[in-house]
Design an enzyme around this catalytic site. Sequence first.
Site, mmCIF file in Angstrom:
data_model
loop_
_atom_site.group_PDB
_atom_site.id
_atom_site.type_symbol
_atom_site.label_atom_id
_atom_site.label_comp_id
_atom_site.label_asym_id
_atom_site.label_seq_id
_atom_site.Cartn_x
_atom_site.Cartn_y
_atom_site.Cartn_z
ATOM 1 N N ARG B 322 -6.114 0.141 -0.461
ATOM 2 C CA ARG B 322 -5.410 0.988 0.511
ATOM 3 C C ARG B 322 -4.703 2.091 -0.266
ATOM 4 O O ARG B 322 -3.671 1.866 -0.881
ATOM 5 C CB ARG B 322 -4.390 0.129 1.267
ATOM 6 C CG ARG B 322 -3.864 0.747 2.549
ATOM 7 C CD ARG B 322 -2.634 -0.003 3.044
ATOM 8 N NE ARG B 322 -1.460 0.383 2.278
ATOM 9 C CZ ARG B 322 -0.399 -0.402 2.076
ATOM 10 N NH1 ARG B 322 -0.357 -1.625 2.574
ATOM 11 N NH2 ARG B 322 0.630 0.036 1.360
ATOM 12 N N HIS B 326 0.909 1.782 4.278
ATOM 13 C CA HIS B 326 0.364 0.906 5.322
ATOM 14 C C HIS B 326 0.173 1.700 6.618
ATOM 15 O O HIS B 326 -0.887 1.664 7.229
ATOM 16 C CB HIS B 326 1.297 -0.272 5.557
ATOM 17 C CG HIS B 326 0.937 -1.085 6.767
ATOM 18 N ND1 HIS B 326 -0.213 -1.832 6.835
ATOM 19 C CD2 HIS B 326 1.550 -1.216 7.959
ATOM 20 C CE1 HIS B 326 -0.280 -2.398 8.027
ATOM 21 N NE2 HIS B 326 0.768 -2.045 8.727
ATOM 22 N N TYR B 335 7.315 -1.208 -3.213
ATOM 23 C CA TYR B 335 6.720 -2.490 -3.611
ATOM 24 C C TYR B 335 5.478 -2.412 -4.502
ATOM 25 O O TYR B 335 4.935 -3.438 -4.871
ATOM 26 C CB TYR B 335 6.417 -3.332 -2.371
ATOM 27 C CG TYR B 335 5.548 -2.628 -1.333
ATOM 28 C CD1 TYR B 335 4.162 -2.552 -1.494
ATOM 29 C CD2 TYR B 335 6.110 -2.046 -0.201
ATOM 30 C CE1 TYR B 335 3.371 -1.910 -0.550
ATOM 31 C CE2 TYR B 335 5.330 -1.398 0.739
ATOM 32 C CZ TYR B 335 3.961 -1.338 0.568
ATOM 33 O OH TYR B 335 3.180 -0.706 1.491
HETATM 34 C C1 LIG Z 1 0.358 -11.357 14.570
HETATM 35 C C2 LIG Z 1 0.904 -10.179 13.824
HETATM 36 N N1 LIG Z 1 1.875 -10.367 12.919
HETATM 37 C C3 LIG Z 1 2.409 -9.331 12.251
HETATM 38 C C4 LIG Z 1 1.959 -8.063 12.470
HETATM 39 C C5 LIG Z 1 2.586 -6.888 11.740
HETATM 40 N N2 LIG Z 1 1.602 -6.317 10.808
HETATM 41 C C6 LIG Z 1 0.876 -5.238 11.141
HETATM 42 S S1 LIG Z 1 -0.251 -4.860 9.977
HETATM 43 C C7 LIG Z 1 0.242 -6.122 8.987
HETATM 44 C C8 LIG Z 1 -0.461 -6.347 7.684
HETATM 45 C C9 LIG Z 1 -1.935 -6.497 7.843
HETATM 46 O O1 LIG Z 1 -2.546 -6.639 6.613
HETATM 47 P P1 LIG Z 1 -4.135 -6.751 6.492
HETATM 48 O O2 LIG Z 1 -4.636 -7.818 7.382
HETATM 49 O O3 LIG Z 1 -4.443 -6.873 5.047
HETATM 50 O O4 LIG Z 1 -4.674 -5.374 7.071
HETATM 51 P P2 LIG Z 1 -4.393 -3.891 6.535
HETATM 52 O O5 LIG Z 1 -3.210 -3.389 7.271
HETATM 53 O O6 LIG Z 1 -4.194 -3.956 5.071
HETATM 54 O O7 LIG Z 1 -5.601 -3.100 6.916
HETATM 55 C C10 LIG Z 1 1.285 -6.824 9.576
HETATM 56 C C11 LIG Z 1 1.998 -7.953 8.960
HETATM 57 C C12 LIG Z 1 0.950 -7.902 13.432
HETATM 58 N N3 LIG Z 1 0.455 -6.684 13.732
HETATM 59 N N4 LIG Z 1 0.433 -8.961 14.085
#
Ligand SMILES: Cc1ncc(C[n+]2csc(CCOP(=O)(O)OP(=O)(O)O)c2C)c(N)n1
Lengths: 324, 435
Positions: B322, B326, B335
């Site tokens: 990434r 985020h 971080y």
């Molecule tokens: C059930 C849930 N918990 C927490 C979140 C908050 N949240 C949004 S994105 C994220 C991280 C996701 O990481 P990843 O699965 O690696 O996907 P990326 O964003 O890196 O594409 C979190 C914790 C959420 N959207 N849904």
Amino acid sequence: MTAITLGKGVNMGLRAAMEKDPKVIIMGEDVGKLGGVFRVTDGLQKDFGEDRVIDTPLAESGILGTAVGLAMRGYRPVCEIQFDGFVYPAYDQIVSQVAKLHFRSRGRVKMPIVIRIPFGGGIGAVEHHSESPEAYFAHTAGLKVVACSNPVDAYWMIQQSIDSDDPIVFFEPKRRYWEKAELDESVAPDGLFTSRVMREGDDVTVLAYGPMVKTSLEAAAAAAEEGTSIEVIDLRTLSPLDLHPIFASARKTGRVVVVHEAPVTLGLGSELSARISEECFYFLEAPVLRVAGFDTPYPPSRIEEEYLPDLDRVLDAVDRSLEY
Amino acid sequence: MVLSQRHKWETIGAVHATLVDGAARLPPSAVPAIPCIRRPKGARVTDAAFGPDLGEVFGPSHEGGGPDLIQLLTPEGERIEHSEFSFDLGDEQILGFYRDLVMTRRIDTEATALQRQGELGIWASLLGQEAAQIGSGRALRDQDFAFPTYREHGVAWCRGVDPLHLLGLFRGVDQGGWDPIADKFNLYTIVIGAQALHATGYAMGMQRDGVVGTGDPDRDAAVIAYFGDGATSQGDVNESFIWASVFNAPVVFFCQNNQWAISEPIERQSRIPLYQRALGFGFPGLRVDGNDVLAVYAVTTAALQRAREGSGPTFVEAYTYRMGAHTTSDDPTKYRVSEDLEHWKLKDPIERVKAYLSRNGVADDDHFAAVEAEAEEMAVHLRKGCLELPDPSPLDIFDQVYEEITPELQVQQAQFAAYLSSFEGAHASEQGARP
Ligand SMILES: Cc1ncc(C[n+]2csc(CCOP(=O)(O)OP(=O)(O)O)c2C)c(N)n1
Ligand SMILES: [Mg+2]
């Protein structure tokens, strides 16, 4: 005395609780190094270490499920759910385990777990980031549910919640995280399970909690200019309800309006309305009115200002109550 | 401070001798000191009894993706051979990928700019993940169905979704402007991991409809489920693996391991490379260079084909990074170290295709300039369209809740309409202005 934001109030309260009791641990997504997406746990991992401020894997059921085990082992987990709409993967653990273990073990197992949930709308977020799920928890026996509305309460209520041997769902009004107030630590706090009269008035009682307390106080100020005297009560505790100050106010004004962001049907307003009509029937000049979210999913943020109860909608209900 | 990936793996690999028998070999920071425990009498086991040394599985050899990383185009733009996978289409196709990659990145930069200017509430950038999305998106056939997260703007492009429709959710005017059924591209799913189960269920429906394993290439269909590295921790995702495996569902689990879940590094979600988890669920897992559009295309095409033929699910881990925050609300300097970013910049998914095309005389500067110009034109359209996106009507939300509106909701709608009209068109969004 220092001016602190609501977010800082929770942060300082967490810090104080952790200093006082080594069994207090914080767990959640991004709560460690980042200090939480709202920075509410900022600096805590740095000072208390990774064993006490745990960046968990991305799994809410896991957060609450392991908190149950930690609690059984004598810890006092403070679990952060990143946003209201992400508590549901943990719902099973909360409702079937956290809420029932004390009952099932006939008191042999304590569940001193705090579940912190930033809740409510008004920050222009995408879906699942603006919900008000408090009624689901208030409906569940075995859980206690509180909501803070200002920085000083945030500071004290989080500590009192952590002190509680019962599980507490702790709602934080996310759009008020940046609101400021003076904190005087020498002033002893009210008990956790008490509601509070925030502004005295004679004509209409407005009951609110969390983000709607500020809205209601603004409505009361606007109404005062028009000669209407509104009493505003901050519920603070949603389960159990602290009903006596509410009944006293309802008997005094004879008119009650309940305000919350959560959808109206079977929200806190429904219970309050029922209890007030049971206990204050002969004092009422008008039916208890509710100003709340509609029975729809939370809308796209461009129209959230219309969807959310605001000053005008509170005053509209006040007018309708007065016209009865 | 976050250690670079390289350092982390070195640490993990180096400590495997220091722990008690049988325990997983973990980095010292992650493991509280365990006192030496005496084995109970009568329970003697060999060191091998608890399986392979995970320190070696997830050790220094995984630097840069590890030995199992499937790559067909190097960061320098050299085509290389792989024993199992190859890219069999011609340069015409690669030119097409190049255009897709550039257009997708342009959508992303324009959306980021729109957010900065306050026209979008938030944006989730796909910067760095273009090849993972174009390679897999172009492997889909028309009859296939995709279930995205909130970051699959490149896959949306491949499915023919108007990029303007992606912006509605982030601007706050709708929750996805496209038709998920018609476009065979579900709405974005923000609740992490939920869509993996939806994809599996959809695939089970395809099985029942007899569109799997018929041998007719225009009929046989499959589903692709997108999710991130963080999502692999969710119960829903793990349950979807079990469902897909048990029912042999025609679904490809496409995980973009971009190394981060907001502020949490991949080590917080897994002790072993993600693709190696698949075997435990009963289906194959592969790790592909997620910044190599040719390899992603080849691997995803093969995995989808397996699914369409009735051979069941596959897990594809697209190993990527990434490159941005985020979302636009995030500040990654809190971080992670910029050293990692510099390292991954050298693996840019677009530059390597461009290098290949120019080195081999497939395209010249005029061609690249023409693609850029086309992207600019699209960006102008996107910006203009975004500013013109109509706000929804507050009254419409009542009609969307149910197929058949309830009488109660109709009353709420009517009351709200009356309330709004009491302001005679002057409903003050500025609080305090009463009629
Ligand atoms: C059930 C849930 N918990 C927490 C979140 C908050 N949240 C949004 S994105 C994220 C991280 C996701 O990481 P990843 O699965 O690696 O996907 P990326 O964003 O890196 O594409 C979190 C914790 C959420 N959207 N849904
Ligand atoms: Mg990720």
